[in-house]
Design a protein around this motif. Structure first.
Motif, PDB file in Angstrom:
ATOM      1  N   LEU A 164       0.833  -1.202   0.000  1.00  0.00           N
ATOM      2  CA  LEU A 164       0.000   0.000   0.000  1.00  0.00           C
ATOM      3  C   LEU A 164       0.868   1.252   0.000  1.00  0.00           C
ATOM      4  CD1 LEU A 164      -2.717   1.476   0.271  1.00  0.00           C
ATOM      5  CD2 LEU A 164      -2.615   1.041   2.737  1.00  0.00           C
ATOM      6  N   GLU A 165       1.944   1.223   0.797  1.00  0.00           N
ATOM      7  CA  GLU A 165       2.866   2.371   0.861  1.00  0.00           C
ATOM      8  C   GLU A 165       3.466   2.661  -0.509  1.00  0.00           C
ATOM      9  OE1 GLU A 165       7.031   3.673   3.115  1.00  0.00           O
ATOM     10  OE2 GLU A 165       6.134   1.706   3.499  1.00  0.00           O
ATOM     11  N   GLU A 166       3.832   1.622  -1.256  1.00  0.00           N
ATOM     12  CA  GLU A 166       4.397   1.813  -2.590  1.00  0.00           C
ATOM     13  C   GLU A 166       3.386   2.481  -3.523  1.00  0.00           C
ATOM     14  OE1 GLU A 166       5.680  -2.021  -3.857  1.00  0.00           O
ATOM     15  OE2 GLU A 166       7.338  -2.128  -2.403  1.00  0.00           O
ATOM     16  N   SER A 167       2.118   2.092  -3.402  1.00  0.00           N
ATOM     17  CA  SER A 167       1.070   2.712  -4.224  1.00  0.00           C
ATOM     18  C   SER A 167       0.900   4.182  -3.860  1.00  0.00           C
ATOM     19  CB  SER A 167      -0.251   1.963  -4.046  1.00  0.00           C
ATOM     20  OG  SER A 167      -0.171   0.648  -4.556  1.00  0.00           O
ATOM     21  N   VAL A 168       0.994   4.478  -2.561  1.00  0.00           N
ATOM     22  CA  VAL A 168       0.878   5.862  -2.089  1.00  0.00           C
ATOM     23  C   VAL A 168       2.039   6.699  -2.627  1.00  0.00           C
ATOM     24  CG1 VAL A 168       1.008   7.336  -0.047  1.00  0.00           C
ATOM     25  CG2 VAL A 168      -0.446   5.296  -0.019  1.00  0.00           C
ATOM     26  N   GLN A 169       3.245   6.150  -2.558  1.00  0.00           N
ATOM     27  CA  GLN A 169       4.433   6.881  -3.013  1.00  0.00           C
ATOM     28  C   GLN A 169       4.384   7.170  -4.504  1.00  0.00           C
ATOM     29  OE1 GLN A 169       7.556   4.313  -1.611  1.00  0.00           O
ATOM     30  NE2 GLN A 169       7.698   5.330   0.378  1.00  0.00           N
ATOM     31  N   ARG A 170       3.786   6.265  -5.276  1.00  0.00           N
ATOM     32  CA  ARG A 170       3.680   6.490  -6.723  1.00  0.00           C
ATOM     33  C   ARG A 170       2.790   7.696  -7.031  1.00  0.00           C
ATOM     34  NH1 ARG A 170       3.492   0.764  -7.115  1.00  0.00           N
ATOM     35  NH2 ARG A 170       1.212   0.806  -7.307  1.00  0.00           N
TER      36      ARG A 170
END
Length: 255
Positions: free
Chosen positions: A198-204
């Motif tokens: 989820l964090e990776e999706s947020v960072q994108r």
């Protein structure tokens, strides 16, 4: 119905689950089965609201609790130390609990519950597997996966016993609690695999994990409060209990 009655009902369900999966050696090395009291509370909401709840429903609720305990045991395996005695016994504990719920279901002859829980377990595992796949997913898709992991089995139980109107408020509530848990873990540097995805999706999207998750939690709590208030099928004391859960969750977040 007051808070004491609710807590006693949860404690009774926990006791019945523990009685069905007790094993001296496993308990010595792995402790008691991991049960989330929030999940047990929402599992019992139809009962607390005065719905028909015979021995069959109670036994089915116990089985759902055992399934969650089995899945939790497997979820708690430490990947870097999977050869220790404690970790090996944790794997065995999960397998033992799984065996017990299959045995209980087979003895009950409740084919419909077997079918619903089997489908629920398959879907839950599919959502957990997604963290290992290379395909990029949106933030909302990860929210949906978290929602299923937390509440999918309870939803299957509700659908089987015609409690479907409880599903939306139960799903929203357990997603709120899961997101709060993920946010707290993130702040401690202990994010789960799905939390990292989820964090990776947020960072994108060029935003921060805390701000996105906190905004989602606030939005869900507002929706949930409105949903509880407008639910004509809920008794007033059950509404108060559900509001209390939301308020306690808000206090926890703000604290």
């Amino acid at each position: 119905m007051n808070a004491t009655y609710i807590q006693n009902s949860i404690a009774q369900l926990k006791t019945e689950i523990f009685m069905d999966v007790r094993h001296r050696t496993l308990q010595k090395y792995t402790g008691m089965p991991v049960l989330d009291e929030n999940q047990l509370f929402y599992l019992l909401v139809p009962f607390l609201n005065g719905e028909e709840w015979q021995q069959e429903q109670q036994e089915a609720a116990i089985t759902v609790g055992i399934v969650y305990a089995a899945l939790a045991a497997h979820d708690h395996i430490k990947e870097l130390d999977a050869t220790s005695k404690e970790q090996q016994l944790t794997v065995l504990a999960g397998d033992f609990y799984s065996g017990r719920y299959y045995e209980i279901l087979a003895m009950s002859g409740n084919v419909a519950l077997i079918r619903n829980l089997s489908q629920g377990i398959v879907t839950r595992c599919e959502n957990q597997i997604k963290v290992y796949e290379t395909e990029q997913r949106t933030i909302e898709q990860w929210y949906a996966s978290m929602c299923n992991i937390e509440s999918g089995l309870i939803a299957q139980f509700f659908e089987l016993y015609s409690f479907s109107e409880y599903i939306p408020l139960m799903e929203k509530s357990l997603l709120i609690l899961r997101l709060e848990k993920e946010m707290a873990a993130y702040q401690r540097g202990q994010t789960s695999l799905i939390g990292k995805a989820l964090e990776e999706s947020v960072q994108r999207q060029g935003t921060t994990f805390n701000s996105v998750i906190k905004e989602k939690i606030v939005h869900l709590k507002i929706e949930l409060s409105k949903m509880v208030e407008s639910a004509s099928f809920l008794q007033s004391d059950v509404k108060r209990a559900l509001h209390a859960h939301v308020e306690a969750s808000i206090a926890s977040t703000n604290g």
